[in-house]
Design a protein around this motif. Structure first.
Motif, PDB file in Angstrom:
ATOM      1  N   ALA A  80       0.826  -1.208   0.000  1.00 13.01           N
ATOM      2  CA  ALA A  80       0.000   0.000   0.000  1.00 13.01           C
ATOM      3  C   ALA A  80       0.862   1.261   0.000  1.00 13.01           C
ATOM      4  N   SER A  81       1.962   1.228   0.743  1.00 14.79           N
ATOM      5  CA  SER A  81       2.857   2.386   0.760  1.00 14.79           C
ATOM      6  C   SER A  81       3.540   2.565  -0.584  1.00 14.79           C
ATOM      7  N   TYR A  82       3.952   1.455  -1.213  1.00 12.58           N
ATOM      8  CA  TYR A  82       4.589   1.547  -2.528  1.00 12.58           C
ATOM      9  C   TYR A  82       3.637   2.175  -3.549  1.00 12.58           C
ATOM     10  N   GLN A  83       2.387   1.793  -3.508  1.00 16.93           N
ATOM     11  CA  GLN A  83       1.411   2.369  -4.435  1.00 16.93           C
ATOM     12  C   GLN A  83       1.252   3.876  -4.204  1.00 16.93           C
ATOM     13  N   ARG A  84       1.213   4.269  -2.953  1.00 13.71           N
ATOM     14  CA  ARG A  84       1.080   5.700  -2.647  1.00 13.71           C
ATOM     15  C   ARG A  84       2.315   6.468  -3.106  1.00 13.71           C
ATOM     16  N   PHE A  85       3.497   5.945  -2.827  1.00 18.41           N
ATOM     17  CA  PHE A  85       4.720   6.623  -3.227  1.00 18.41           C
ATOM     18  C   PHE A  85       4.847   6.682  -4.750  1.00 18.41           C
ATOM     19  N   HIS A  86       4.418   5.625  -5.434  1.00 23.49           N
ATOM     20  CA  HIS A  86       4.466   5.622  -6.893  1.00 23.49           C
ATOM     21  C   HIS A  86       3.559   6.715  -7.464  1.00 23.49           C
TER      22      HIS A  86
END
Length: 450
Positions: free
Chosen positions: A73-79
């Motif tokens: 979920a964090s990777y998606q937000r950062f992307h």
């Protein structure tokens, strides 16, 4: 007289006499030493005990950012934030290397080009980052065409390649570059020219920067307000996603405020979004290169005191002599003729490293027929070499095995002003940086003769 009291004698035993009598006795050392009571551990026993202790520490310290769902979920937000034209800066207590490496692997699954820079390693240089970027097909130009190899030329080529407009080809085929930097406040990014080069790359529309910061105190002072609040000229179109779990394509999102072509965005900047990434993980890998014989932070403290001490020493040596004043080739040869072979080897090592980090010898002042010694000396000072990296190189070349030996060899050069600390600690990073105040041509001659 008949009633006279008996005499106590000529000498009376006082408290002072008792003290000296006690001190004069030889001290007795017990034979029950620790090594005889408990035999030393074997290497296998020591390794096993250390592993058990570390396992207990891992169980005691809470494990943050280890849940796979939380990470995804964090990777998606950062992307998505990278696609909106921002760059990410992570701070917090604990090593962030494992999390950022996982983020880099997650980004590479979409077909984007990912470059990971280990800024905490003393052997890492900014040229290594540029060399990795030029491995992307098309950045270095056509194989048959000659290309300039200077730092400025490399940065301009990379910036131009990742700033091409979408109309020149299919938007989905435009390559994106993700730069993941561990410890952006490391020695490789402290020099002003490296800072400016990274600021230019960070504002390219299809270059996305994610970096970690370990020295939080004074971190906002590393960048100017224009660099902190800069925005990219236009939102960069994100590469096509392969699964439905990825973040939505930023090309469908409305343009961010202040990112339109009519806005005069700064040419260089970072556009940081700050994220707290406290992991409480130990810095085992980051500190693997550290010298165990040197106290932590000692080099930084020495670097803060060295410029003032050097200025005082240089001022006392002669009138008008300041710290970092240029040294003539003849004076350098006189000093080198009176030092040991190991000191000469150290000078050659430092001179070679300084020549490697110097910019291309494009002296615009000489082309115009104007020579200004102050500006030339300031330009040459940008080639200062970090003390920690010099110590690692000296240890690898068997010049000095510890910090004390290295500073003893540098003492003769410091006394004569042949090696001086760089102004501002080598780019404002707080650590000590050294350089030889010789013109580039003169330094080439001296190093070649040695």
């Amino acid at each position: 007289p008949e009633h006279e009291e008996p005499s106590l004698g000529f000498a009376t035993h006082t408290a002072f006499d008792a003290y000296f009598q006690l001190v004069s006795k030889p001290a007795r050392t017990s034979s029950n030493v620790f090594s005889s009571i408990l035999p030393p551990l074997t290497p296998e026993e020591f390794t096993s005990a250390l592993a058990t202790h570390r396992a207990a520490e891992r169980e005691r310290i809470p494990r943050l950012w280890d849940d796979e769902r939380t990470r995804t979920a964090s990777y998606q937000r950062f992307h998505a934030e990278l696609g909106e034209g921002f760059n990410l800066l992570f701070y917090g207590c604990g090593s962030k290397r494992a999390f950022l490496n996982g983020f880099a692997a997650w980004l590479s699954e979409d077909g984007g080009h990912v470059v990971v820079a280990n800024g905490f390693q003393p052997s890492f240089t900014f040229k290594d980052l540029l060399a990795a970027i030029e491995q992307v097909p098309g950045v270095a130009g056509d194989p048959g065409e000659p290309s300039a190899g200077g730092l400025d030329a490399q940065v301009q080529r990379a910036h131009a390649f990742f700033s091409r407009p979408a109309s020149s080809m299919d938007a989905s085929a435009l390559p994106h570059l993700y730069i993941v930097v561990h410890n952006i406040d490391g020695p490789a990014f402290r020099a002003p020219k490296h800072h400016a080069a990274l600021a230019l790359l960070a504002l390219a529309p299809r270059v996305h920067l994610a970096a970690s910061l370990d020295h939080v105190v004074g971190a906002p002072l590393r960048w100017s307000l224009s660099e902190l609040f800069a925005r990219k000229p236009a939102p960069a179109p994100a590469p096509p996603t392969s699964t439905s779990t990825r973040a939505p394509n930023p090309t469908t999102a409305p343009p961010a405020a202040g990112a339109g072509p009519a806005d005069a965005a700064p040419k260089r900047g970072f556009a940081w979004l700050w994220h707290d990434l406290t992991t409480l993980a130990p810095y085992d890998f980051e500190l693997a290169h550290a010298d165990p014989g040197v106290l932590a932070g000692a080099s930084a403290l020495r670097g803060a005191r060295a410029p003032a001490a050097s200025s005082a020493g240089m001022a006392g040596a002669g009138a008008g002599a300041g710290a970092g004043a240029p040294v003539t080739e003849t004076a350098a040869r006189h000093v080198l003729a009176s030092v040991t072979q190991k000191a000469k080897k150290l000078f050659v090592l430092l001179g070679t490293k300084q020549l490697e980090v110097m910019a291309a010898p494009a002296d615009k002042e000489k082309e115009k027929g104007v020579e200004k010694a102050g500006k030339e000396a300031e330009a040459e000072a940008e080639g200062a070499y970090d003390y920690d990296r010099l110590f690692a190189a000296a240890r690898d070349n068997f010049v000095a095995q510890n910090d004390t030996a290295l500073r003893a060899l540098l003492g003769e050069f410091r006394d004569h002003g042949l090696v001086v600390p760089a102004p501002g600690g080598g780019g404002g990073g707080g650590g000590e940086a050294l350089w030889i105040p010789l013109r580039r041509e003169a330094l080439l001659k001296v190093v070649a003769d040695l």
